[in-house]
Scaffold this motif. Structure first.
Motif, mmCIF file in Angstrom:
data_model
loop_
_atom_site.group_PDB
_atom_site.id
_atom_site.type_symbol
_atom_site.label_atom_id
_atom_site.label_comp_id
_atom_site.label_asym_id
_atom_site.label_seq_id
_atom_site.Cartn_x
_atom_site.Cartn_y
_atom_site.Cartn_z
ATOM 1 N N PHE A 273 37.527 31.134 46.024
ATOM 2 C CA PHE A 273 36.760 32.579 45.477
ATOM 3 C C PHE A 273 36.088 32.750 43.953
ATOM 4 N N ILE A 274 37.083 32.521 43.076
ATOM 5 C CA ILE A 274 36.545 32.353 41.530
ATOM 6 C C ILE A 274 36.114 32.279 41.430
ATOM 7 N N LYS A 275 35.790 30.765 41.848
ATOM 8 C CA LYS A 275 34.574 30.043 41.193
ATOM 9 C C LYS A 275 33.368 30.315 41.739
ATOM 10 N N ALA A 276 33.370 31.114 42.607
ATOM 11 C CA ALA A 276 31.918 31.099 43.911
ATOM 12 C C ALA A 276 31.562 32.500 42.987
ATOM 13 N N VAL A 277 32.912 33.141 42.286
ATOM 14 C CA VAL A 277 32.290 34.888 41.978
ATOM 15 C C VAL A 277 32.079 34.781 40.729
ATOM 16 N N GLY A 278 32.683 33.550 40.062
ATOM 17 C CA GLY A 278 31.921 33.479 38.621
ATOM 18 C C GLY A 278 33.251 33.793 37.151
ATOM 19 N N ILE A 279 34.488 34.529 37.947
ATOM 20 C CA ILE A 279 35.128 34.858 37.349
ATOM 21 C C ILE A 279 35.898 34.332 35.985
ATOM 22 N N GLY A 284 41.479 34.697 36.224
ATOM 23 C CA GLY A 284 41.301 33.712 37.634
ATOM 24 C C GLY A 284 42.985 33.438 37.606
ATOM 25 N N TYR A 440 44.939 41.686 41.182
ATOM 26 C CA TYR A 440 43.549 41.243 40.577
ATOM 27 C C TYR A 440 43.615 42.932 39.332
ATOM 28 N N TRP A 444 42.935 42.129 35.725
ATOM 29 C CA TRP A 444 41.073 42.612 34.702
ATOM 30 C C TRP A 444 42.231 44.055 33.779
ATOM 31 N N SER A 448 40.527 41.471 31.052
ATOM 32 C CA SER A 448 39.142 41.482 30.935
ATOM 33 C C SER A 448 38.216 42.043 29.741
#
Length: 459
Positions: A273-279, A284, A440, A444, A448
């Motif tokens: 999921f982290i890779k898919a949404v580009g976190i 991550g 999260y 963040w 972030s």
């Protein structure tokens, strides 16, 4: 009436009755014997590392089933047989002496323990298989093998003197205290504290009220054990909290089994999921470290993001693990002063709290303080790390013995009763979703770069 002579309390109809502390408790009661036994192992391992005169290290089977080591015989490479004999001799000596001091029949224990050790060795051999080693801990296989025996051919009576789950757990927990180093806080500073310590207590409180007030689960020790497994680090936190709250063995088995199954889902699903949404890797990795239950799973999941993700995930989890002793301490006080006496509506004095308080927690904290503030400053990080490494497998063997014992003493009917219409599973899932969301948010905010400077992490 069932009586536990190895505890500072007597259990009558599931109710705790306090016994007065006597000096002889220091060498006749299980909690204290677990502390002394663990510290004997610590002392021997420390002398071996410091002097270099001998190698006192618990056995660990080599990984097998991979392309490089396909055969199960590869698990026995090197001096594994010597270390197996060493591990067996060390534990047989300590636990037999403990039984002797508790006025139990040591002769019956030795024979039964030998068979239990062989079964546990089989558990650890199976868990060393490459695929299993990545996704399922030895606790899972220990429970499975024990349950299969108990529910098919039945556990023989002659084996039962060795099924001393609490003794093995308490010894392992004191040894685990050595791994909880306060120096880890310095590596990630206030960021790590905010993520690991800011979220964890809130998740435990949320799950406690969810389980007891909303889902109305009547088994309080089960609720707090699941809450600790979810919020801290799965198996280890569940073991410590179950012991502190005097949970039943089936409560611990259910909590650990549930945690291990969902850990596999988390360690695979969260990085994807982290890779898919580009976190970002930093965010991550910290998110994984604060939510995936098992320490080993955290490292693997974090590493799939990259070196930075793996390093940050491990740091957050190590800082979070420091909470285990404090949580066990708090749970013991809470259950002693609030839960155990709720029906009687009576107050509890400091003397009663001391009598009921699980003494192994003192050993856990003492080991942590010894390694954090005495050995590491004196010997340095490298030598202290070597001592911890040598002790690590003894801890794993103690826990594996405990889970094999739980399996051998449990039937599927007892485990099925824990489901209560699916409420404990719902507690874990809802609690974990809350944990994921809250972690999260905190990660963040801290990492972030929108509110605070992004920390520089050394790889």
């Amino acid at each position: 009436m069932t009586e536990k002579s190895h505890s500072t309390t007597t259990i009558i109809s599931e109710r705790v009755v306090v016994e007065k502390f006597k000096f002889t408790d220091l060498y006749k009661k299980e909690d204290w014997l677990a502390i002394w036994g663990a510290f004997i192992l610590i002392a021997i391992a420390a002398v071996g590392v410091i002097t270099g005169a001998f190698d006192f290290q618990g056995a660990k089977f080599h990984e097998w089933g991979s392309a490089d080591s396909p055969s199960i015989l590869n698990a026995f490479d090197g001096d594994i047989l010597v270390k197996l004999l060493l591990t067996f001799a060390a534990f047989t000596s300590l636990f037999t002496l403990g039984n002797k001091l508790e006025s139990k029949k040591a002769s019956q224990f030795i024979g039964a323990f030998s068979v239990l050790f062989l079964l546990t060795a089989l558990v650890r051999l199976i868990s060393a298989q490459e695929l299993f080693n990545k996704y399922l801990e030895y606790a899972f296989w220990a429970l499975i093998i024990g349950l299969l025996i108990a529910n098919t051919i039945k556990t023989p009576l002659w084996l039962k003197p060795a099924l001393q789950t609490e003794f093995y757990i308490k010894t392992g927990l004191v040894l685990m205290g050595a791994e909880v180093l306060f120096s880890n806080i310095q590596k990630f500073g206030l960021y790590g504290l905010g993520i690991a310590w800011g979220v964890t207590p809130l998740v435990i409180i949320f799950m406690w009220f969810l389980g007891t007030k909303v889902l109305k689960i009547k088994n309080n020790p089960l609720v707090i054990t699941i809450a600790a497994a979810t919020s801290v680090c799965g198996t280890s936190a569940a073991i410590a909290t179950a012991a502190a709250s005097k949970a039943k063995k089936t409560d611990l088995a259910f909590a650990v089994g549930t945690s291990l199954i969902f850990t596999v889902v988390m360690m695979v699903g969260l990085p994807l999921f982290i890779k898919a949404v580009g976190i970002d890797q930093l965010v991550g990795g910290a998110w994984i470290g604060g939510t995936v239950d098992s320490t080993g799973a955290v490292v693997l999941a974090g590493q799939t993001l990259g070196d930075l993700g793996g390093t940050v995930a491990a740091l957050v989890k190590m800082i979070q693990n420091i909470l285990i002793g404090f949580i066990a301490f708090g749970v013991a006080i809470f259950f002693t002063t609030k839960i155990d006496v709720q029906e009687k509506k009576e107050s509890v004095g400091i003397g009663v709290i001391w009598e009921r308080f699980p003494k192994f927690i003192i050993g856990f904290i003492a080991a942590s303080l010894l390694f954090s503030f005495v050995l590491q400053p004196t010997l340095g990080v490298e030598q202290t790390g070597d001592i911890i490494k040598h002790l690590g497998q003894f801890k794993n063997w103690a826990f594996a013995l405990a889970f094999t014992s739980i399996g051998l003493e449990t039937n599927f009917k007892e485990l099925g009763q824990k489901i209560e219409g699916g409420k404990p599973i719902a507690l874990y899932i809802i609690g974990q979703l809350f944990n994921i969301a809250l972690t999260y948010f905190v990660v963040w905010v801290l990492l972030s770069g929108r509110f605070f400077p992004i920390p520089a992490i050394q790889l």
